[in-house]
Motif scaffolding. Structure first.
Motif, short mmCIF file in Angstrom:
data_model
loop_
_atom_site.label_atom_id
_atom_site.label_comp_id
_atom_site.label_asym_id
_atom_site.label_seq_id
_atom_site.Cartn_x
_atom_site.Cartn_y
_atom_site.Cartn_z
N MET A 39 0.85 -1.19 0.00
CA MET A 39 0.00 0.00 0.00
C MET A 39 0.88 1.24 0.00
SD MET A 39 -2.84 0.91 2.81
CE MET A 39 -3.68 2.48 2.80
N GLU A 40 0.50 2.20 -0.82
CA GLU A 40 1.23 3.46 -0.82
C GLU A 40 0.57 4.38 0.17
OE1 GLU A 40 0.82 4.78 -4.78
OE2 GLU A 40 1.41 2.79 -5.48
N ILE B 170 -5.40 -1.27 -7.95
CA ILE B 170 -4.40 -0.22 -7.73
C ILE B 170 -4.52 0.87 -8.78
CG2 ILE B 170 -1.91 0.27 -7.68
CD1 ILE B 170 -1.68 -2.69 -6.62
N ARG B 238 -10.71 0.14 -0.77
CA ARG B 238 -9.74 0.53 -1.80
C ARG B 238 -9.82 -0.37 -3.02
NH1 ARG B 238 -6.13 0.65 2.68
NH2 ARG B 238 -5.29 -1.34 2.01
N GLY B 352 -8.49 3.96 8.57
CA GLY B 352 -8.41 3.94 7.11
C GLY B 352 -7.78 2.67 6.56
N PHE B 353 -7.88 1.56 7.28
CA PHE B 353 -7.33 0.28 6.86
C PHE B 353 -5.81 0.34 6.64
CE2 PHE B 353 -11.78 0.26 5.61
CZ PHE B 353 -12.22 -0.94 6.16
#
Lengths: 73, 454
Positions: A39-40, B170, B238, B352-353
């Motif tokens: 994760m960024e 992503i 996300r 926020g995970f």
């Protein structure tokens, strides 16, 4: 003059540093990007001011709550 | 007989590597684990028959290092490579290299991986196969963003900026209005360049309150194939899945059948070989569905399909690769009961995970049964490192119907205790006790609308 510490929220590594010492930053400006578990995690300026010190290097590892950089306001 | 594949190298780590090893053992095939310096003590290394070090912790230098993986395969005389999911699984070049070395590649043909990996090309293939796709834009490269606002306007808002070479959620960026649009395009292009080495993006209509439904298919490589029913993967953060169900609940029968046929049309069009997933977005208001993308690999959530069909998809993949097979007929595949998978992650839903690495100092799991399966790649004392995906385990529960599967899941999660890293267990329990979730299948907006309670 107040110095504000910007800290890491996660354990991970520094992927990319986007700004340099001496830069003026606005609140919300991207300073660097951390990476953890694919994760960024963007690190943004919490306040407007001048980036007075960067305490990490690209690809270096960071701990939770570690100070990443300082902003003079 | 069947002697063509006697030893498989698994180019992966964690739970999927362990899961593949189990099937290999059932089939009497030897396994080779590869590992980075961070994984020397990992479960997949201990479980495999042989193991081989492939480099430093960073995935780029180990699990994504094609040459390192290939020389491991050659050094230990592997006959085949199974890529699992993630890492090199959808890297057409790697698949080419494996085949060029004379090894069996347990996955679709490289050309299929390449065309489905190009999300724009995949949309074209879907259109040719008469599958509805969402309104979208042509490719937007860094030197032609000028017309993008006009195109965005004609598509309408909200829309998604997606990376042409993207995947795994992503770089997908929802956009609500034209304000700041060019900057968001630039940001998305930057991210696409960094993540996939290709800055090209495109725009696609975004249905925010929809369901994510996917069809599991298995193609025999000659245009024929079967579907193994569907899954609902709407609960995401996300754009990455947390909970998956099979079958997808409450879809009108004719729509469900149309989705299955659409997925098989794609199998025919590209003469798909092996396990794959065709993802759709289903708009429950209008009852329409649209092609999103096709994943050319085994998926994390394949376990729920195995629970309701009683089949072993990894065994199918290996059998197809070694040229055995395949007489499976659609009529013989049935879907019984309902299964749900919960992904246990080292992360903090209330923050926020954000990921939460750490050493596992408590690791209790409930006893397994025909209604409870747990796939994991970690054990007590392991370090969840910041280098890889934060998934700790998949808890897969089954019942006669969705409601019973939820009950099985709820009691199972009561017996899962993990200490060390923070986990999303409390949030998972919250979801499986939430009347909104229990009474009707959730939409992709569920996580945002039902955040973790403090």
């Amino acid at each position: 003059m107040v110095i504000r510490e910007v800290t890491s929220e996660v354990i991970g590594s520094v992927w990319k540093i986007e700004r340099s010492v001496g830069d003026a930053v606005e609140e919300g400006d991207l300073i660097m990007i951390l990476e953890s578990m694919k994760m960024e995690i963007p690190v943004e300026a919490p306040v407007a001011g001048t980036l007075s010190e960067i305490k990490v290097v690209a690809e270096g590892s960071v701990e939770e709550d570690q100070v990443l950089c300082l902003i003079e306001t | 007989m069947n002697s063509s594949i006697r030893r498989i190298l698994i180019a992966n780590r964690g739970e999927i590597a362990c899961r593949i090893i189990h099937t290999c053992r059932d089939l009497g095939i030897e396994t080779i684990a590869v590992y980075s310096e961070a994984d020397q003590e990992a479960l997949h290394v201990k479980t495999a028959d042989l193991s081989y070090a492939i480099g430093p912790p960073a995935a780029q230098k180990s699990y994504l290092n094609m040459d390192a993986v290939l020389s491991a395969a050659q050094s230990l005389n592997a006959d085949a490579i199974h890529p699992g999911y993630g890492f090199l699984a959808e890297n057409a070049q790697f698949a080419e290299n494996v085949l060029a070395t004379g090894l069996y590649w347990i996955g679709p043909k490289p050309v299929t991986i390449a065309s489905m990996g190009d999300k724009q090309k995949a949309r074209e293939i879907a259109k040719v196969s008469n599958i509805p796709v969402l309104t979208g834009s042509p490719r937007i490269s860094p030197n032609n963003i000028n017309g993008a606002s006009d195109i965005a306007h004609s598509i309408g808002f909200p829309l998604l900026i997606k990376a042409t070479a993207g995947g795994g959620g992503i770089g997908m960026q929802p956009v609500d209005e034209l304000n700041n649009f060019e900057r968001q395009i630039l940001t998305a292009q930057n991210l696409a360049e960094r993540s996939f080495g290709d800055p090209t993006v495109y725009l696609e209509r975004y249905i925010a309150d929809a369901r994510h439904i996917e069809v599991q298919i298995f193609g025999f490589g000659d245009g024929n194939g079967v579907h193994l029913f569907d899954r609902d993967c709407s609960i995401q953060r996300r754009f990455q899945k947390i909970i998956e169900e099979a079958p997808a609940a409450e879809i009108p029968r004719d729509i469900r059948e149309k989705m299955h046929s659409a997925a098989l049309a794609l199998v025919r069009e590209v003469r798909y070989a092996g396990a794959g997933t065709v993802e759709f977005i289903y708009d429950r208001t209008s009852n329409e569905f649209f092609f999103l993308e096709m994943n050319t690999r085994i998926q994390v959530e394949h376990a729920v399909t195995e629970m309701v069909t009683g089949l072993d998809l990894i065994a199918w993949q290996i059998n197809l690769a070694r040229g055995e097979f395949l007489t499976a007929s659609q009529a013989k595949i049935s879907c019984g009961g309902a299964a749900i998978e919960a992904r246990v992650y080292a992360e903090r839903p209330e923050k926020g995970f954000l990921p939460s690495p750490g050493k596992i100092i408590t690791f209790d799991m409930p006893p397994l049964s025909s209604n409870l399966r747990i796939d994991t790649g970690v054990q007590l004392g392991d370090e969840i490192t910041p280098y890889y995906d934060p998934m700790i385990a998949k808890v897969i529960a089954k019942g006669k119907n969705r409601r019973e599967a939820i009950n099985t899941m709820r009691s199972a999660l009561q017996e899962v205790h993990i200490a060390g890293p923070s986990t999303n267990l409390a949030y998972l329990k919250q979801i499986f006790s939430d009347p909104d979730y229990i009474t009707k299948p959730p939409s992709t907006a569920y996580v945002e609308e039902h955040p973790a309670k403090p």
